[in-house]
Write an enzyme that holds these catalytic residues in place. Structure first.
Site, PDB file in Angstrom:
ATOM      1  N   HIS A  20       0.880  -1.175   0.000  1.00 29.74           N
ATOM      2  CA  HIS A  20       0.000   0.000   0.000  1.00 29.74           C
ATOM      3  C   HIS A  20       0.914   1.221   0.000  1.00 29.74           C
ATOM      4  CE1 HIS A  20      -4.018   1.566   0.377  1.00 29.74           C
ATOM      5  NE2 HIS A  20      -3.695   2.305   1.427  1.00 29.74           N
ATOM      6  N   LYS A 165     -10.198   6.278  -3.991  1.00 33.96           N
ATOM      7  CA  LYS A 165      -9.252   7.318  -3.567  1.00 33.96           C
ATOM      8  C   LYS A 165      -7.883   6.867  -4.056  1.00 33.96           C
ATOM      9  CE  LYS A 165      -7.556   8.393   1.032  1.00 33.96           C
ATOM     10  NZ  LYS A 165      -7.923   8.921   2.349  1.00 33.96           N
ATOM     11  N   LYS A 167      -3.778   7.379  -4.032  1.00 38.20           N
ATOM     12  CA  LYS A 167      -2.711   7.954  -3.226  1.00 38.20           C
ATOM     13  C   LYS A 167      -1.657   8.515  -4.170  1.00 38.20           C
ATOM     14  CE  LYS A 167      -3.665   6.999   1.097  1.00 38.20           C
ATOM     15  NZ  LYS A 167      -3.845   8.085   2.060  1.00 38.20           N
ATOM     16  N   ASP A 196      -5.524  11.589  -2.581  1.00 41.29           N
ATOM     17  CA  ASP A 196      -4.970  11.971  -1.289  1.00 41.29           C
ATOM     18  C   ASP A 196      -3.475  12.209  -1.491  1.00 41.29           C
ATOM     19  OD1 ASP A 196      -4.302  12.394   1.318  1.00 41.29           O
ATOM     20  OD2 ASP A 196      -5.143  10.522   2.098  1.00 41.29           O
ATOM     21  N   GLU A 222      -7.473  15.532  -1.124  1.00 40.95           N
ATOM     22  CA  GLU A 222      -7.298  15.427   0.327  1.00 40.95           C
ATOM     23  C   GLU A 222      -5.883  15.857   0.719  1.00 40.95           C
ATOM     24  OE1 GLU A 222      -8.794  11.684   1.726  1.00 40.95           O
ATOM     25  OE2 GLU A 222      -7.513  11.689   3.507  1.00 40.95           O
ATOM     26  N   ASP A 247      -7.163  16.554   6.277  1.00 38.75           N
ATOM     27  CA  ASP A 247      -7.036  15.263   6.953  1.00 38.75           C
ATOM     28  C   ASP A 247      -6.004  15.365   8.083  1.00 38.75           C
ATOM     29  OD1 ASP A 247      -6.955  12.684   7.766  1.00 38.75           O
ATOM     30  OD2 ASP A 247      -6.028  11.863   5.970  1.00 38.75           O
ATOM     31  N   LYS A 271     -11.577  11.256  11.781  1.00 38.21           N
ATOM     32  CA  LYS A 271     -10.918  10.015  12.184  1.00 38.21           C
ATOM     33  C   LYS A 271     -10.971   9.939  13.704  1.00 38.21           C
ATOM     34  CE  LYS A 271      -7.863   9.599   8.221  1.00 38.21           C
ATOM     35  NZ  LYS A 271      -6.494   9.669   7.701  1.00 38.21           N
ATOM     36  N   GLU A 325     -14.471   5.794   4.195  1.00 39.61           N
ATOM     37  CA  GLU A 325     -13.428   4.919   3.626  1.00 39.61           C
ATOM     38  C   GLU A 325     -13.096   3.826   4.655  1.00 39.61           C
ATOM     39  OE1 GLU A 325      -9.971   7.412   2.914  1.00 39.61           O
ATOM     40  OE2 GLU A 325      -9.711   7.767   5.053  1.00 39.61           O
TER      41      GLU A 325
END
Ligand code: MUC
Ligand code: MG
Length: 371
Positions: A20, A165, A167, A196, A222, A247, A271, A325
């Site tokens: 990831h 989304k 990255k 993001d 984001e 964020d 979050k 998410e």
């Protein structure tokens, strides 16, 4: 009075389904941090304080969370009534600065315990759920355009996700925007695409990137700028048609008030760990609503406990314009709940049993526990 007899913190390293790739780190596994709180009536409450990439993302690491809870939180909580969650959290706040992730895990475990004792889901303790299912975006972050498109198609066809989304922030702006453009084209008319940047852009790069992403049909950016650059975020929010979301800059009610005052974003990624718990996150949501800032249900890529806790809170909020998410458990190869969370029809079903409505299988967890 219900006493807190024991607090145990377990770190478990669970592999991810693929690497990831984020701007600040590449994850091959997730260090899940679980807190087990034993009450004197025999009930166990569970909470989660998982973060991303050790110390790459936040100021608390899995190891510091464990040590701090065991060394400093547990003795303070010895004098508390486990049924009085607000008093427990106020006492902790009076003695412990910061440590928002650790505080979130303790608050979650207390709410889980109280919910089980009263026979009520956490959502009902928080004022009552408005929905039973939350739409869940998936993050495409393999680092490879063709692989991302293939993966997106697979989860879209399985009716698991219709918001993606991406990255970005590791490559130069042109290369990143070309990558996003190809994916946005592949999903045009089918799924929404957001990005993001995880703070990787300068103000100049953000102005250029935002224009290119808008042309590509991207709907939201984001955290493009450093988390401390509220002024730059405000400038971007004022100058771009594309939505700008805060964020990493959002670390609880105080930062929410400041971001709202400076108009430094069109949307907030909520979050529960970053804001220090479910109740402070609900406060952030109120601040956002009053400032006309849209809401998004974010994740720190938690496993089933933190994901369920977030879902209980997000289900209570009046309007999650950008959905959620909450896909953390799907990024991991192994499940440690007795019954996995249910994902269907592009969303997550909010558990409806007492407390969090999910339980940890200690036998399964033991296989990945760090010793
Ligand atoms: C973040 O910055 O939003 C959430 C989804 C994902 O892939 O990474 C996280 C962290
Ligand atoms: Mg983010």
């Amino acid at each position: 009075m219900v006493r807190i007899e024991q607090i145990e913190v377990v770190i478990a390293d669970i592999p991810t389904v693929r690497p990831h790739v984020l701007a600040m780190t590449t994850m091959h596994s997730q260090a899940v941090v679980l807190v087990f709180l034993r009450r004197s009536d025999g009930i166990f409450g569970v909470g989660e304080a998982t973060t991303i990439g050790g110390l790459a993302y936040g100021e608390e690491s899995p190891e510091s969370i464990k040590v701090n809870i065991e060394t400093y939180f547990a003795p303070i909580l010895q004098s508390c009534d486990a049924d009085d969650v607000a008093a427990c959290m106020a006492l902790l706040s009076g003695h412990i600065v910061g440590n928002r992730f650790a505080k979130c895990a303790i608050e979650t475990a207390l709410l889980d315990g109280l919910g089980q004792a009263r026979g009520l889901p956490v959502s009902e303790l928080l004022g009552g759920r408005r929905v039973d299912r939350l739409e869940v975006a998936w993050t495409l972050a393999s680092g490879d355009t063709a692989l991302d498109i293939e993966e997106g198609q697979r989860v879209f066809e399985a009716r698991r996700h219709r918001h993606f989304k991406l990255k970005i922030g590791k490559r130069n702006v042109e290369a990143d925007c070309a990558h996003v453009g190809a994916i946005a084209k592949a999903f045009e008319g089918k799924a929404s695409v957001r990005v993001d940047v995880n703070q990787a852009w300068s103000r100049g790069q953000a102005a250029k990137g935002a224009a290119m992403l808008q042309d590509a049909g991207v709907v939201l950016i984001e955290q493009p700028l450093a988390k401390s650059d509220f002024e730059g975020m405000a400038e971007l929010t004022a100058n771009c048609d594309i939505a700008i979301m805060a964020d990493e800059a959002l670390t609880g009610p105080d930062s929410a008030r400041q971001l709202a005052k400076e108009h430094a974003g069109d949307a907030f990624s909520l979050k529960i760990t970053q804001s220090g718990g479910l109740v402070p996150t609900a406060e952030v949501a109120v601040i956002a609503r009053e400032a006309n800032i849209a809401l998004y249900g974010g994740t720190m890529l938690e496993g089933g406990i933190g994901t369920a806790a977030s879902a209980h809170l997000f289900a209570c909020l009046p309007d999650l314009v950008w959905h959620t998410e909450l896909f953390g458990p799907l990024l991991m190869t192994e499940e440690f709940l007795t019954e996995p969370l249910v994902y269907r029809d592009f969303g997550l079903v909010v558990p409806d049993g007492p407390g969090l409505g999910v339980r940890v299988d200690r036998g399964k967890l033991e296989l990945f526990r760090r010793h």
